[in-house]
Design a protein around this motif. Sequence first.
Motif, PDB file in Angstrom:
ATOM      1  N   GLU A 127      45.935 -46.277  19.761  1.00  0.00           N
ATOM      2  CA  GLU A 127      46.071 -47.470  20.583  1.00  0.00           C
ATOM      3  C   GLU A 127      44.799 -47.850  21.348  1.00  0.00           C
ATOM      4  N   ALA A 128      43.839 -46.945  21.436  1.00  0.00           N
ATOM      5  CA  ALA A 128      42.653 -47.199  22.275  1.00  0.00           C
ATOM      6  C   ALA A 128      41.961 -48.538  21.953  1.00  0.00           C
ATOM      7  N   PRO A 129      41.901 -48.938  20.675  1.00  0.00           N
ATOM      8  CA  PRO A 129      41.242 -50.218  20.385  1.00  0.00           C
ATOM      9  C   PRO A 129      41.959 -51.425  20.985  1.00  0.00           C
ATOM     10  N   GLY A 133      40.839 -38.040  17.577  1.00  0.00           N
ATOM     11  CA  GLY A 133      40.653 -36.741  18.218  1.00  0.00           C
ATOM     12  C   GLY A 133      39.988 -36.893  19.566  1.00  0.00           C
ATOM     13  N   ASP A 134      40.184 -35.865  20.386  1.00  0.00           N
ATOM     14  CA  ASP A 134      39.572 -35.841  21.723  1.00  0.00           C
ATOM     15  C   ASP A 134      38.260 -35.072  21.612  1.00  0.00           C
ATOM     16  N   ILE A 135      37.146 -35.739  21.910  1.00  0.00           N
ATOM     17  CA  ILE A 135      35.836 -35.090  21.732  1.00  0.00           C
ATOM     18  C   ILE A 135      35.633 -33.926  22.699  1.00  0.00           C
ATOM     19  N   ASN A 154      27.077 -40.505  19.053  1.00  0.00           N
ATOM     20  CA  ASN A 154      27.989 -40.029  20.098  1.00  0.00           C
ATOM     21  C   ASN A 154      28.127 -41.092  21.179  1.00  0.00           C
ATOM     22  N   CYS A 155      28.989 -42.067  20.881  1.00  0.00           N
ATOM     23  CA  CYS A 155      29.136 -43.206  21.791  1.00  0.00           C
ATOM     24  C   CYS A 155      30.317 -43.038  22.746  1.00  0.00           C
ATOM     25  N   ALA A 156      31.320 -42.242  22.372  1.00  0.00           N
ATOM     26  CA  ALA A 156      32.515 -42.102  23.217  1.00  0.00           C
ATOM     27  C   ALA A 156      32.134 -41.563  24.592  1.00  0.00           C
ATOM     28  N   GLY A 157      32.779 -42.071  25.602  1.00  0.00           N
ATOM     29  CA  GLY A 157      32.532 -41.589  26.959  1.00  0.00           C
ATOM     30  C   GLY A 157      33.027 -42.598  27.967  1.00  0.00           C
ATOM     31  N   GLY A 158      32.678 -42.365  29.215  1.00  0.00           N
ATOM     32  CA  GLY A 158      33.063 -43.304  30.267  1.00  0.00           C
ATOM     33  C   GLY A 158      33.365 -42.575  31.564  1.00  0.00           C
ATOM     34  N   ASN A 200      33.558 -33.341  30.978  1.00  0.00           N
ATOM     35  CA  ASN A 200      34.113 -33.025  29.651  1.00  0.00           C
ATOM     36  C   ASN A 200      34.067 -34.229  28.720  1.00  0.00           C
ATOM     37  N   ARG A 201      34.438 -35.391  29.215  1.00  0.00           N
ATOM     38  CA  ARG A 201      34.514 -36.597  28.387  1.00  0.00           C
ATOM     39  C   ARG A 201      33.131 -37.064  27.935  1.00  0.00           C
ATOM     40  N   ASN A 202      32.134 -36.749  28.710  1.00  0.00           N
ATOM     41  CA  ASN A 202      30.792 -37.244  28.400  1.00  0.00           C
ATOM     42  C   ASN A 202      29.901 -36.116  27.876  1.00  0.00           C
ATOM     43  N   VAL A 236      29.097 -38.311  39.384  1.00  0.00           N
ATOM     44  CA  VAL A 236      29.244 -37.272  38.355  1.00  0.00           C
ATOM     45  C   VAL A 236      29.048 -37.875  36.960  1.00  0.00           C
ATOM     46  N   TYR A 237      29.478 -39.113  36.792  1.00  0.00           N
ATOM     47  CA  TYR A 237      29.207 -39.822  35.523  1.00  0.00           C
ATOM     48  C   TYR A 237      27.693 -39.895  35.294  1.00  0.00           C
ATOM     49  N   GLY A 238      26.946 -40.259  36.321  1.00  0.00           N
ATOM     50  CA  GLY A 238      25.479 -40.301  36.207  1.00  0.00           C
ATOM     51  C   GLY A 238      24.915 -38.931  35.864  1.00  0.00           C
ATOM     52  N   ALA A 240      34.221 -55.564  25.973  1.00  0.00           N
ATOM     53  CA  ALA A 240      35.509 -56.072  26.475  1.00  0.00           C
ATOM     54  C   ALA A 240      35.947 -55.298  27.722  1.00  0.00           C
ATOM     55  N   ARG A 241      35.739 -53.957  27.693  1.00  0.00           N
ATOM     56  CA  ARG A 241      36.113 -53.153  28.870  1.00  0.00           C
ATOM     57  C   ARG A 241      35.301 -53.565  30.095  1.00  0.00           C
ATOM     58  N   PHE A 242      34.020 -53.735  29.909  1.00  0.00           N
ATOM     59  CA  PHE A 242      33.127 -54.117  31.013  1.00  0.00           C
ATOM     60  C   PHE A 242      33.607 -55.437  31.630  1.00  0.00           C
TER      61      PHE A 242
HETATM   62  N1  LIG Z   1      29.218 -51.119  28.585  1.00  0.00           N
HETATM   63  C1  LIG Z   1      28.301 -50.730  29.439  1.00  0.00           C
HETATM   64  O1  LIG Z   1      27.918 -51.471  30.355  1.00  0.00           O
HETATM   65  C2  LIG Z   1      27.675 -49.370  29.316  1.00  0.00           C
HETATM   66  C3  LIG Z   1      26.492 -49.098  30.039  1.00  0.00           C
HETATM   67  C4  LIG Z   1      25.902 -47.849  29.931  1.00  0.00           C
HETATM   68  C5  LIG Z   1      26.466 -46.879  29.100  1.00  0.00           C
HETATM   69  N2  LIG Z   1      27.613 -47.152  28.429  1.00  0.00           N
HETATM   70  C6  LIG Z   1      28.156 -46.094  27.577  1.00  0.00           C
HETATM   71  O2  LIG Z   1      28.360 -46.611  26.281  1.00  0.00           O
HETATM   72  C7  LIG Z   1      29.467 -45.972  25.665  1.00  0.00           C
HETATM   73  C8  LIG Z   1      30.475 -47.012  25.200  1.00  0.00           C
HETATM   74  O3  LIG Z   1      30.866 -47.802  26.308  1.00  0.00           O
HETATM   75  P1  LIG Z   1      31.809 -49.090  26.152  1.00  0.00           P
HETATM   76  O4  LIG Z   1      31.391 -50.041  27.205  1.00  0.00           O
HETATM   77  O5  LIG Z   1      31.866 -49.512  24.752  1.00  0.00           O
HETATM   78  O6  LIG Z   1      33.207 -48.452  26.655  1.00  0.00           O
HETATM   79  P2  LIG Z   1      34.667 -48.417  26.010  1.00  0.00           P
HETATM   80  O7  LIG Z   1      35.522 -47.781  27.042  1.00  0.00           O
HETATM   81  O8  LIG Z   1      35.057 -49.739  25.485  1.00  0.00           O
HETATM   82  O9  LIG Z   1      34.475 -47.425  24.759  1.00  0.00           O
HETATM   83  C9  LIG Z   1      34.481 -46.025  24.910  1.00  0.00           C
HETATM   84  C10 LIG Z   1      35.266 -45.435  23.767  1.00  0.00           C
HETATM   85  O10 LIG Z   1      35.244 -44.014  23.870  1.00  0.00           O
HETATM   86  C11 LIG Z   1      36.575 -43.529  23.664  1.00  0.00           C
HETATM   87  N3  LIG Z   1      36.724 -42.251  24.348  1.00  0.00           N
HETATM   88  C12 LIG Z   1      36.612 -42.003  25.676  1.00  0.00           C
HETATM   89  N4  LIG Z   1      36.852 -40.710  25.941  1.00  0.00           N
HETATM   90  C13 LIG Z   1      37.107 -40.110  24.758  1.00  0.00           C
HETATM   91  C14 LIG Z   1      37.431 -38.783  24.370  1.00  0.00           C
HETATM   92  N5  LIG Z   1      37.553 -37.780  25.267  1.00  0.00           N
HETATM   93  N6  LIG Z   1      37.634 -38.528  23.064  1.00  0.00           N
HETATM   94  C15 LIG Z   1      37.541 -39.510  22.145  1.00  0.00           C
HETATM   95  N7  LIG Z   1      37.230 -40.791  22.449  1.00  0.00           N
HETATM   96  C16 LIG Z   1      37.028 -41.089  23.743  1.00  0.00           C
HETATM   97  C17 LIG Z   1      37.460 -44.624  24.256  1.00  0.00           C
HETATM   98  O11 LIG Z   1      38.797 -44.524  23.822  1.00  0.00           O
HETATM   99  C18 LIG Z   1      36.725 -45.871  23.761  1.00  0.00           C
HETATM  100  O12 LIG Z   1      37.093 -46.218  22.459  1.00  0.00           O
HETATM  101  C19 LIG Z   1      30.012 -44.982  26.708  1.00  0.00           C
HETATM  102  O13 LIG Z   1      29.436 -43.708  26.473  1.00  0.00           O
HETATM  103  C20 LIG Z   1      29.511 -45.558  28.017  1.00  0.00           C
HETATM  104  O14 LIG Z   1      29.406 -44.573  29.004  1.00  0.00           O
HETATM  105  C21 LIG Z   1      28.222 -48.381  28.505  1.00  0.00           C
END
Ligand SMILES: NC(=O)c1ccc[n+]([C@@H]2O[C@H](COP(=O)([O-])OP(=O)(O)OC[C@H]3O[C@@H](n4cnc5c(N)ncnc54)[C@H](O)[C@@H]3O)[C@@H](O)[C@H]2O)c1
Length: 275
Positions: A49-51, A80-82, A107-111, A138-140, A180-182, A217-219
């Motif tokens: 569902e994340a998309p 999967g959970d990274i 490795n784009c997943a994070g937040g 953990n997530r990043n 902590v994200y930073g 879209a999230r931003f």
């Molecule tokens: N958009 C921005 O302004 C911005 C700026 C700097 C850095 N970033 C980084 O860019 C990346 C993508 O950001 P975005 O804006 O597309 O965000 P987003 O939230 O739309 O995408 C992040 C994706 O990562 C997935 N994800 C998160 N945790 C996960 C986990 N534990 N296991 C598997 N999947 C997981 C989410 O479900 C989502 O699909 C991130 O690492 C974010 O920190 C984004």
Amino acid sequence: MSKEILSQSFNFEGQVALVTGSGRGLGRMIAETLLNGGAAIALHDINEEAPNAFGESPSLTALAATLSGRGGAKVMSVIGDISKEDDTKAMVKKVEAALGPISILVNCAGGDIAAKGGKPNPNDALYISLEDAHAVMNRNFMGTMLMCRAVVPGMVQRQNGAVINFGSLNGHIGVSPEVVYGCAKAAILHYTRCLALEMRPHGVRVNAVSPGPTTTARFLATRTTDPAKMDGVSLERYAKPAEIAHAVAFLASSQAGFVNGQVLRVDGGMTLFAG
Ligand SMILES: NC(=O)c1ccc[n+]([C@@H]2O[C@H](COP(=O)([O-])OP(=O)(O)OC[C@H]3O[C@@H](n4cnc5c(N)ncnc54)[C@H](O)[C@@H]3O)[C@@H](O)[C@H]2O)c1
């Protein structure tokens, strides 16, 4: 999104790319860009569902079907959970069984997400809960490291591969909130340098991209944006997702064949310090 993709792409024919977090946002744009260049693509997200969280696609499977319809290389999806080692290993096994050895890992997943969802609150240096601090690390950072540990040994054996990790503006300068994200992003950037050093003898390149604020879209859905920063000639604006994806495509391409251990800040010059 697709109209923003490179019209003349780098050539990724014969390559297999796993892009974490590619169900939506930047990851999706990167996956589409690499697909456009001819790579077989493994889309990935934490669940089906994340998309749909910000209305980008009904599900990961639906997105894979949409992108497959574009012809050319194969597209598959994995969940999967990274931050869980078993998940990372299982995902890589599944991708390589279906598409062949992974040659590009993004490795784009994070937040900046708390243990129970939403943003950590408080989200500062002294009072963020330990639970949330662990969740963000953990997530990043741990997630990026685990994905590298699952994929890169195979690249070493094959003497071929490109890894692109994701930092952030927040990983370069002092910030509050999102402390902590930073820190997690700064750790990813330093891990990138260290892994790149270890990979030098093996022909595997490891680099990172650090985006500035980017209109995913999230931003757009989670903050009040400044209309003056949406478009225009000025670089004092938000990045567009395609502008980040182009940088990733360059680092993944053979044109970047001697670029290793670097952090490419794609922020319009928002952070102009040396190094
Ligand atoms: N958009 C921005 O302004 C911005 C700026 C700097 C850095 N970033 C980084 O860019 C990346 C993508 O950001 P975005 O804006 O597309 O965000 P987003 O939230 O739309 O995408 C992040 C994706 O990562 C997935 N994800 C998160 N945790 C996960 C986990 N534990 N296991 C598997 N999947 C997981 C989410 O479900 C989502 O699909 C991130 O690492 C974010 O920190 C984004």
